[in-house]
Design an enzyme around this catalytic site. Structure first.
Site, mmCIF file in Angstrom:
data_model
loop_
_atom_site.group_PDB
_atom_site.id
_atom_site.type_symbol
_atom_site.label_atom_id
_atom_site.label_comp_id
_atom_site.label_asym_id
_atom_site.label_seq_id
_atom_site.Cartn_x
_atom_site.Cartn_y
_atom_site.Cartn_z
ATOM 1 N N SER A 155 4.837 26.632 -17.121
ATOM 2 C CA SER A 155 5.432 27.153 -15.721
ATOM 3 C C SER A 155 4.611 28.073 -15.554
ATOM 4 C CB SER A 155 7.230 27.545 -15.995
ATOM 5 O OG SER A 155 7.833 28.693 -15.212
ATOM 6 N N TYR A 168 12.698 32.692 -20.425
ATOM 7 C CA TYR A 168 12.103 31.439 -19.729
ATOM 8 C C TYR A 168 10.838 31.759 -19.989
ATOM 9 C CZ TYR A 168 10.914 28.196 -16.148
ATOM 10 O OH TYR A 168 10.759 26.795 -15.386
HETATM 11 N N1 LIG Z 1 11.878 23.878 -10.050
HETATM 12 C C1 LIG Z 1 11.227 24.645 -10.039
HETATM 13 O O1 LIG Z 1 10.676 25.467 -9.493
HETATM 14 C C2 LIG Z 1 9.923 24.866 -11.741
HETATM 15 C C3 LIG Z 1 8.638 26.015 -11.879
HETATM 16 C C4 LIG Z 1 8.367 26.026 -12.876
HETATM 17 C C5 LIG Z 1 8.451 25.033 -14.610
HETATM 18 N N2 LIG Z 1 10.005 23.940 -13.710
HETATM 19 C C6 LIG Z 1 9.883 23.346 -14.724
HETATM 20 O O2 LIG Z 1 9.949 22.438 -14.667
HETATM 21 C C7 LIG Z 1 10.444 21.431 -15.708
HETATM 22 C C8 LIG Z 1 11.466 20.371 -14.643
HETATM 23 O O3 LIG Z 1 12.306 20.820 -13.757
HETATM 24 P P1 LIG Z 1 12.957 20.096 -12.147
HETATM 25 O O4 LIG Z 1 12.567 21.475 -12.291
HETATM 26 O O5 LIG Z 1 12.796 18.677 -12.202
HETATM 27 O O6 LIG Z 1 14.787 21.005 -12.404
HETATM 28 P P2 LIG Z 1 15.733 20.135 -12.842
HETATM 29 O O7 LIG Z 1 16.947 20.754 -12.971
HETATM 30 O O8 LIG Z 1 15.946 18.857 -11.057
HETATM 31 O O9 LIG Z 1 15.803 18.768 -13.948
HETATM 32 C C9 LIG Z 1 15.795 19.260 -15.245
HETATM 33 C C10 LIG Z 1 15.577 18.271 -15.523
HETATM 34 O O10 LIG Z 1 16.766 18.236 -17.447
HETATM 35 C C11 LIG Z 1 17.323 18.300 -17.709
HETATM 36 N N3 LIG Z 1 17.548 19.216 -19.080
HETATM 37 C C12 LIG Z 1 17.698 20.284 -19.224
HETATM 38 N N4 LIG Z 1 18.217 19.971 -20.193
HETATM 39 C C13 LIG Z 1 18.501 19.105 -21.293
HETATM 40 C C14 LIG Z 1 18.082 18.972 -22.703
HETATM 41 N N5 LIG Z 1 18.435 19.190 -23.335
HETATM 42 N N6 LIG Z 1 18.194 17.725 -22.560
HETATM 43 C C15 LIG Z 1 17.814 17.240 -21.649
HETATM 44 N N7 LIG Z 1 17.544 16.445 -20.954
HETATM 45 C C16 LIG Z 1 18.230 18.107 -20.129
HETATM 46 C C17 LIG Z 1 18.649 18.196 -16.994
HETATM 47 O O11 LIG Z 1 19.848 17.276 -16.951
HETATM 48 C C18 LIG Z 1 17.893 17.522 -15.973
HETATM 49 O O12 LIG Z 1 17.758 15.446 -15.264
HETATM 50 C C19 LIG Z 1 11.571 22.427 -16.368
HETATM 51 O O13 LIG Z 1 10.842 22.349 -17.666
HETATM 52 C C20 LIG Z 1 11.691 23.317 -15.542
HETATM 53 O O14 LIG Z 1 11.773 24.499 -16.772
HETATM 54 C C21 LIG Z 1 10.652 23.966 -12.866
#
Ligand SMILES: NC(=O)c1ccc[n+]([C@@H]2O[C@H](COP(=O)([O-])OP(=O)(O)OC[C@H]3O[C@@H](n4cnc5c(N)ncnc54)[C@H](O)[C@@H]3O)[C@@H](O)[C@H]2O)c1
Length: 276
Positions: A155, A168
């Protein structure tokens, strides 16, 4: 000709959001997909998690591209569950070339009042869960002897601090350390390891009441639209957020031979947020 014809890619957190987008993009590039997700809710996370129905939809999207897919329910905190999915995928496809350690959760509290469960769940999933995903996958990659690529989703909070995100930020900085060591340890096997650093991405992790309140605390029931000016203000480029496909483009490139000599890097996809 796709960038990943004949290759097999593992994606964690693939039920929705960026994970789904990565699975579909890698399939478009020719890869068969091993996709897993926890498919059940996590108490301290700010939203519900992906569901079995959503994971099945991801699988259907991969199949619609004429690629094969193996799915499983696994929690990245549980080594045995992750290993079972990875093993099933490798049994089916006979190899593993690409790992995208994407699963993660978010929550927000000031560090000095943060509860232990909030801290622990983020560290266990966003840091230790990434290692466990890599741990389950790497022996298969080494045994196959085909080299490969590991992309870890960090991130912009893995490159700079943000208030209320001590846990985080610790996890997302932590995976950079993990990436750097893995890049050193796996280089002799021609396995490259890198991190991607997204800014706000329009997924459920961004589009929810908690985020709207965080960025527009004065309004009683703010929406994502109310939070848009503050989110825009994080960036150099004039956008409040990026789309999952923007991160998938970076993941696909890092996973491909187009990036064959790229290892050990931290790649922001952040509309200039880390330069602001
Ligand atoms: N959306 C943002 O703004 C953003 C920004 C920077 C980084 N991220 C990172 O991107 C990645 C993806 O997030 P996203 O934006 O798609 O969010 P999201 O919440 O839509 O998707 C996350 C997915 O991970 C799964 N997950 C969570 N915990 C889990 C576990 N213990 N075991 C297996 N699966 C699990 C969830 O069920 C979900 O389907 C994450 O690592 C998040 O920290 C997101």
């Amino acid at each position: 000709m796709g960038w990943l014809d004949g290759k097999v890619a593992l994606v964690s957190g693939a039920a929705r959001g960026q994970g789904r987008s990565h699975a579909v993009r890698l399939a478009q590039e020719g890869a068969d997909i091993i996709a897993f997700d926890i498919c059940k809710d996590i108490p301290t996370a700010i939203t519900e998690m992906g569901s079995e129905e959503q994971l099945a939809e991801t699988a259907d999207m991969v199949k619609a591209l004429d690629r094969r897919v193996v799915t499983g329910n696994a929690d990245v905190r549980n080594m045995a569950e992750v290993a079972a999915v990875v093993d099933a995928g490798v049994d089916t496809f006979g190899r593993l070339d690409v790992v995208v350690a994407n699963a993660g959760i978010a929550s927000f509290q000031p560090a000095h009042v943060m509860t232990e469960d909030v801290w622990d769940e983020v560290i266990d999933i966003n840091l230790s869960g990434v290692w466990k995903t890599c741990r389950a996958a790497i022996p298969h990659m080494i045994n196959a002897g085909n080299g490969g690529s590991i992309v870890i989703t960090s991130s912009i909070t893995g490159l700079k601090g943000f208030t209320w995100q001590a846990h985080y930020a610790a996890a997302k900085h932590g995976v950079v350390g993990l990436m750097r060591v893995l890049a050193m340890e796996l280089a002799e096997h021609n396995i490259r390891v890198n991190t991607v650093h997204p800014t706000s991405v329009l997924t459920r992790m961004l589009d929810n009441d908690e985020i709207a309140k965080l960025f527009d605390p004065d309004k009683e029931s703010p929406s994502l639209e109310d939070a848009t000016p503050a989110l825009r203000d994080l960036h150099l480029l004039p956008v409040p957020w990026v789309e999952s496909r923007d991160i998938s483009a970076a993941v696909a490139w890092l996973s491909s031979d187009e990036a064959r000599y790229v290892t050990g890097i931290t790649l922001p996809v952040d509309a200039g947020a880390t330069q602001k």
